[in-house]
Structures are given as structure tokens and as C-alpha cells.
Design a protein around this motif. Structure first.
Motif, short mmCIF file in Angstrom:
data_model
loop_
_atom_site.label_atom_id
_atom_site.label_comp_id
_atom_site.label_asym_id
_atom_site.label_seq_id
_atom_site.Cartn_x
_atom_site.Cartn_y
_atom_site.Cartn_z
N ALA A 1 10.32 49.01 -42.38
CA ALA A 1 9.03 49.72 -41.78
C ALA A 1 8.03 49.09 -42.71
O ALA A 1 6.69 48.65 -41.99
N ALA B 1 4.77 49.66 -39.95
CA ALA B 1 5.23 50.97 -39.42
C ALA B 1 5.56 52.11 -40.83
O ALA B 1 5.60 51.98 -41.81
N THR B 2 4.88 53.18 -40.45
CA THR B 2 5.02 54.36 -41.13
C THR B 2 6.44 55.64 -41.37
O THR B 2 6.36 56.52 -41.74
N SER B 3 7.14 55.49 -40.61
CA SER B 3 8.29 56.94 -40.13
C SER B 3 9.75 55.88 -39.40
O SER B 3 9.47 54.17 -39.16
N VAL B 4 10.57 56.12 -40.50
CA VAL B 4 11.90 55.51 -40.22
C VAL B 4 12.74 56.75 -39.71
O VAL B 4 12.51 57.94 -40.45
N MET C 1 5.85 57.03 -46.40
CA MET C 1 6.55 57.08 -45.72
C MET C 1 7.55 58.13 -45.49
O MET C 1 7.57 59.22 -46.26
#
Length: 212
Positions: free
Chosen positions: A116, A121-124, A184
Motif C-alpha cells: 500500500a 494507497a491509504t487503505s488495506v 493507514m
């Protein structure tokens, strides 16, 4: 891969991801070790006294096998090889990367956080076998409370700071520390409810816990 390969899940999951990328989205899918890891770890420990680092390497090998299975079912839509190093930049025109575990000392949860970070990306999303995080084990305690939103500090008090191979935690302690540091969010949701996962991907309301 709970005990045997869940082909029905794989077919439905493939369809969800292919629909997702049709709209211009990209996905990095990190495989866990699942039942393969569990069986091989148990067998090794029955045969000899095994160091935790070697149990981790065995688990990483299991994630690579599971990742290859995912890669081949996505076919031409996915990057042509399983990605291992989440810090490596990949130049490609594909919209799907299938990744495995990388190094010992954590689960593939940490690799998902690193991927991420790699792609901004900021979300998993952790698709797992529980629907929410609970304050206690709901199978043992009737007063267990469902936690729909939880802060990293509170969650990390629950799971501690130490990694043990095959530990049962919604998201592993090492990965959690890194996710908190990077700011995150991690969403925990049950894998078998893929319609719920689709709602999340569409930005709609969903069932699951959000740690941030």
C-alpha cells in the motif's frame, strides 16, 4: 485455502476483482498461508524442534504457492509473476499484482501494508474468517462487544507487540505498528461475504471493522 482449496470462493472473488478493475482501478492482492501453512507448520513441529524463523520461512513458502494459484486464475489480467519484495517498484501495464509473503518476523499482513505504501494507497482490506473485531472471543464470551471502529492504540493493546508464527489475530502486531506509523486504515471483513466486499469497493456501507 482454509482446509481445502475453496474453488467457489476463488471463482466469485475473481469476478469481483475483474469488475473492479474495469472501472480503471488497480489491485494488489497479497496471499496468506492459510491451511497450507497450518498443515506444514504442524507437521514440521511434530517431526523436530523448529525455530520460529524457520516456521516463518515455511509459511512464506505456503503464501507463494497460494499466490501462484491466484496469479494463474487471473491470467492475462495480472502481472506475469508473483511479486515478492513489496519495496520494489514494478513497471507494468497490468492492473492486478499478486503478491506473496516476503521476510520472516511477521505475517503477510505487513507485506500488504508495504505494498500500500509502495503504491500510495491509504487503505488495506483484510479478507479473513471473522466479520468484525470483538472485545473478546465471541465464541467463548457472550458479553463480547463488536468493534466497528477502533483506534490503532486501542487495537494494539489487544494484540500486543510480538509476532508468533501462526498467531491468531485479526491483523498481526508488527503490521499494525507499521500501519499506525504510516497513518493507514485497515478494514477487517469476512471473506465469504463477497457482496459485502463489493459494497466497500463501491464506497457504500459495509459490515466490518475499521482500524485507523
Amino acid at each position: 485455502m482454509p482446509d481445502e482449496v475453496d474453488t467457489i470462493f476463488l471463482k466469485n472473488f475473481r469476478r469481483v476483482i475483474l469488475d473492479f478493475i474495469k472501472n480503471g482501478n488497480r489491485a494488489v492482492i497479497v496471499a496468506g498461508g492459510g491451511g497450507t501453512n497450518k498443515k506444514y507448520n504442524a507437521a514440521a513441529q511434530k517431526a523436530a524442534k523448529i525455530k520460529n524463523v524457520d516456521l516463518d520461512w515455511l509459511g512464506i513458502a505456503a503464501t507463494k504457492l497460494n499466490a501462484e494459484l491466484l496469479r494463474v486464475i487471473f491470467g492475462a489480467a495480472a502481472y506475469e509473476e508473483v511479486a515478492v519484495d513489496p519495496t520494489k517498484k514494478i513497471k507494468m501495464n497490468k492492473k492486478i499484482i499478486i503478491a506473496s509473503g516476503w521476510l520472516p518476523g511477521c505475517s503477510s499482513d505487513k507485506d500488504a501494508i508495504l505494498w500500500a505504501k509502495n503504491f500510495g494507497a491509504t487503505s488495506v482490506v483484510n479478507l479473513t474468517n471473522i466479520d468484525y473485531i470483538y472485545s473478546k472471543d465471541p465464541k467463548k464470551f457472550k458479553d463480547a462487544k463488536r468493534l466497528e471502529k477502533i483506534k490503532w492504540a486501542e487495537y494494539r493493546k489487544m494484540v500486543g507487540n510480538k509476532w508468533i508464527p501462526r498467531m491468531h489475530a485479526p491483523f498481526d502486531p508488527i503490521a499494525s505498528g507499521l500501519a499506525e506509523k504510516l497513518g493507514m486504515e485497515v478494514i477487517i471483513m469476512e471473506a465469504n461475504h463477497l457482496n459485502n466486499f463489493k459494497k466497500f469497493l463501491k464506497g457504500e456501507g459495509f459490515r466490518g471493522s475499521v482500524i485507523k
